[in-house]
Design an enzyme around this catalytic site. Sequence first.
Site, PDB file in Angstrom:
ATOM      1  N   ASP A  25      62.129  26.401 -38.359  1.00  0.00           N
ATOM      2  CA  ASP A  25      60.971  26.873 -39.106  1.00  0.00           C
ATOM      3  C   ASP A  25      59.757  26.596 -38.223  1.00  0.00           C
ATOM      4  O   ASP A  25      59.477  25.437 -37.885  1.00  0.00           O
ATOM      5  CB  ASP A  25      60.875  26.095 -40.432  1.00  0.00           C
ATOM      6  CG  ASP A  25      59.780  26.643 -41.340  1.00  0.00           C
ATOM      7  OD1 ASP A  25      59.003  27.507 -40.898  1.00  0.00           O
ATOM      8  OD2 ASP A  25      59.703  26.192 -42.499  1.00  0.00           O
TER       9      ASP A  25
ATOM     10  N   LYS B  61      49.055  30.487 -40.712  1.00  0.00           N
ATOM     11  CA  LYS B  61      48.130  29.492 -40.192  1.00  0.00           C
ATOM     12  C   LYS B  61      47.510  29.933 -38.877  1.00  0.00           C
ATOM     13  O   LYS B  61      46.296  29.864 -38.703  1.00  0.00           O
ATOM     14  CB  LYS B  61      48.835  28.153 -40.007  1.00  0.00           C
ATOM     15  CG  LYS B  61      48.988  27.362 -41.288  1.00  0.00           C
ATOM     16  CD  LYS B  61      50.197  27.708 -42.074  1.00  0.00           C
ATOM     17  CE  LYS B  61      50.267  26.882 -43.355  1.00  0.00           C
ATOM     18  NZ  LYS B  61      51.479  27.175 -44.111  1.00  0.00           N
TER      19      LYS B  61
ATOM     20  N   ALA C 178      55.869  27.277 -38.210  1.00  0.00           N
ATOM     21  CA  ALA C 178      54.747  27.775 -39.022  1.00  0.00           C
ATOM     22  C   ALA C 178      53.392  27.391 -38.427  1.00  0.00           C
ATOM     23  O   ALA C 178      52.364  27.787 -38.977  1.00  0.00           O
ATOM     24  CB  ALA C 178      54.867  27.227 -40.444  1.00  0.00           C
TER      25      ALA C 178
ATOM     26  N   TRP D 175      59.327  19.807 -45.636  1.00  0.00           N
ATOM     27  CA  TRP D 175      58.437  20.549 -46.539  1.00  0.00           C
ATOM     28  C   TRP D 175      59.139  20.664 -47.897  1.00  0.00           C
ATOM     29  O   TRP D 175      60.291  21.125 -47.945  1.00  0.00           O
ATOM     30  CB  TRP D 175      58.187  21.930 -45.937  1.00  0.00           C
ATOM     31  CG  TRP D 175      57.244  22.806 -46.692  1.00  0.00           C
ATOM     32  CD1 TRP D 175      56.020  22.466 -47.184  1.00  0.00           C
ATOM     33  CD2 TRP D 175      57.457  24.191 -47.018  1.00  0.00           C
ATOM     34  NE1 TRP D 175      55.447  23.555 -47.793  1.00  0.00           N
ATOM     35  CE2 TRP D 175      56.302  24.624 -47.707  1.00  0.00           C
ATOM     36  CE3 TRP D 175      58.483  25.094 -46.792  1.00  0.00           C
ATOM     37  CZ2 TRP D 175      56.151  25.922 -48.171  1.00  0.00           C
ATOM     38  CZ3 TRP D 175      58.338  26.393 -47.256  1.00  0.00           C
ATOM     39  CH2 TRP D 175      57.186  26.803 -47.937  1.00  0.00           C
TER      40      TRP D 175
HETATM   41  C1  LMR Z   1      51.711  23.251 -47.059  1.00  0.00           C
HETATM   42  O1  LMR Z   1      52.706  22.609 -46.698  1.00  0.00           O
HETATM   43  O2  LMR Z   1      50.741  22.723 -47.623  1.00  0.00           O
HETATM   44  C2  LMR Z   1      51.633  24.726 -46.772  1.00  0.00           C
HETATM   45  O3  LMR Z   1      52.768  25.140 -46.083  1.00  0.00           O
HETATM   46  C3  LMR Z   1      51.340  25.534 -47.959  1.00  0.00           C
HETATM   47  C4  LMR Z   1      52.477  25.614 -48.937  1.00  0.00           C
HETATM   48  O4  LMR Z   1      52.814  26.746 -49.310  1.00  0.00           O
HETATM   49  O5  LMR Z   1      53.028  24.582 -49.331  1.00  0.00           O
END
Ligand code: LMR
Length: 394
Positions: free
Chosen positions: A208, A243, A210, A127
């Site tokens: 992590d 989520k 999520a 991410w």
């Molecule tokens: C994403 O990866 O799109 C989500 O986790 C939202 C974000 O805050 O980036």
Amino acid sequence: MFDRLTQQPADKILALMQQFREDPRDNKVDLGVGVYRNAQGVTPVMRAVKAAEQRIWEAQETKAYTGLAGDPAYSDAMIALVLGDAVARDKVAAVATPGGTGAVRQAFELIQMANPQARVFVSNPTWPNHLSILRHLGIEMVPYRYFDDDSRAVDVNGMLEDLAQAGPGDVVLLHGCCHNPTGANLNAADWRAVIALLNKTGAMPMIDIAYQGFGDGLEEDAAATRAVASGVPECLIAASCSKNFGIYRERTGLLMGISQDSSARGLTQSTLAHLNRQNFSFPPDHGARIVSTILTNEALRADWAAELEEMRLGMLDLRQQLADDLQQRSGSDRFGFLAQHRGMFSRLGATPAQVEAMRADHGIYMVGDSRLNIAGLNAQSVPVLAGAIVAAGV
Ligand code: LMR
């Protein structure tokens, strides 16, 4: 003073959100930011969330501060949801945080306090905000191989080879389930190999999580986190409720620190509370209270789990529809990985130019690395996307 500031790099996910908003086309398709949408394109307030909010509104008599760690009922309910009975409760320190991102940030700060020289091993890719926060804090990052561009699956051997370079005092950041951005995940045997390696090298895992409930089911998606938490001496877990409870804007997360034994827990707990105080003082409470209200009430919990399961099955169905459509159009099985991936995202494997062509020619928005938000699709947009993918020559 302010003229000394320098422009910070834009977050590519948020920049894409803005670009989508500004696109005047009616038939545009948003597969960018990770937000669940139903078949009507709406991100609904879940039924149990509405019901919990009503109960809170009726019963709540004060908005006075909670503790620095947040409401203990929330921590207890979330620890049970994520960890089940894998770890003794008295080994788990926990604080409520503003969203999963808040938990990630506090975790990185805790790592830095404990060991200013710590390196954080990050999957390539991960991410983007993981990298951005690490950079912001000045923490050294070491990428480890994760995604195999050809098979669109995890390069397990490469990953293990790279993680063997970590040592005591280092941290290995792992996605508990539904890897973001790739959608490619480790299987149970792979996780066992990772745990064995962590014990061999002495590096500490940080998980992590999520998207619990978006992959193979609520319990199934927690299995790896539980195996890690019970299989190593210490670990950190950043959990998000954005989520799976659909409460994105309520900013509801939990950071857990699992210590070797209950006597070490006290120091971790007080340091986490101290970090909360330094950064924002008391954590937000409304989302946390929604979550604990749902998780501690049998009927609300059952309704929440049922709605979450509908969402999960809907995403799996869209994955299959897309894979099938692409199979027909391309006459090949090379897109079968889309049905194998889990969670909201899949990395398609398109080049930046192909991603740009799909945006310009078809109004399809995906992140530049070709991450698709599967939950942004519906029965009408699947064929549009499949046509665009084939037309772009992916
Ligand atoms: C994403 O990866 O799109 C989500 O986790 C939202 C974000 O805050 O980036």
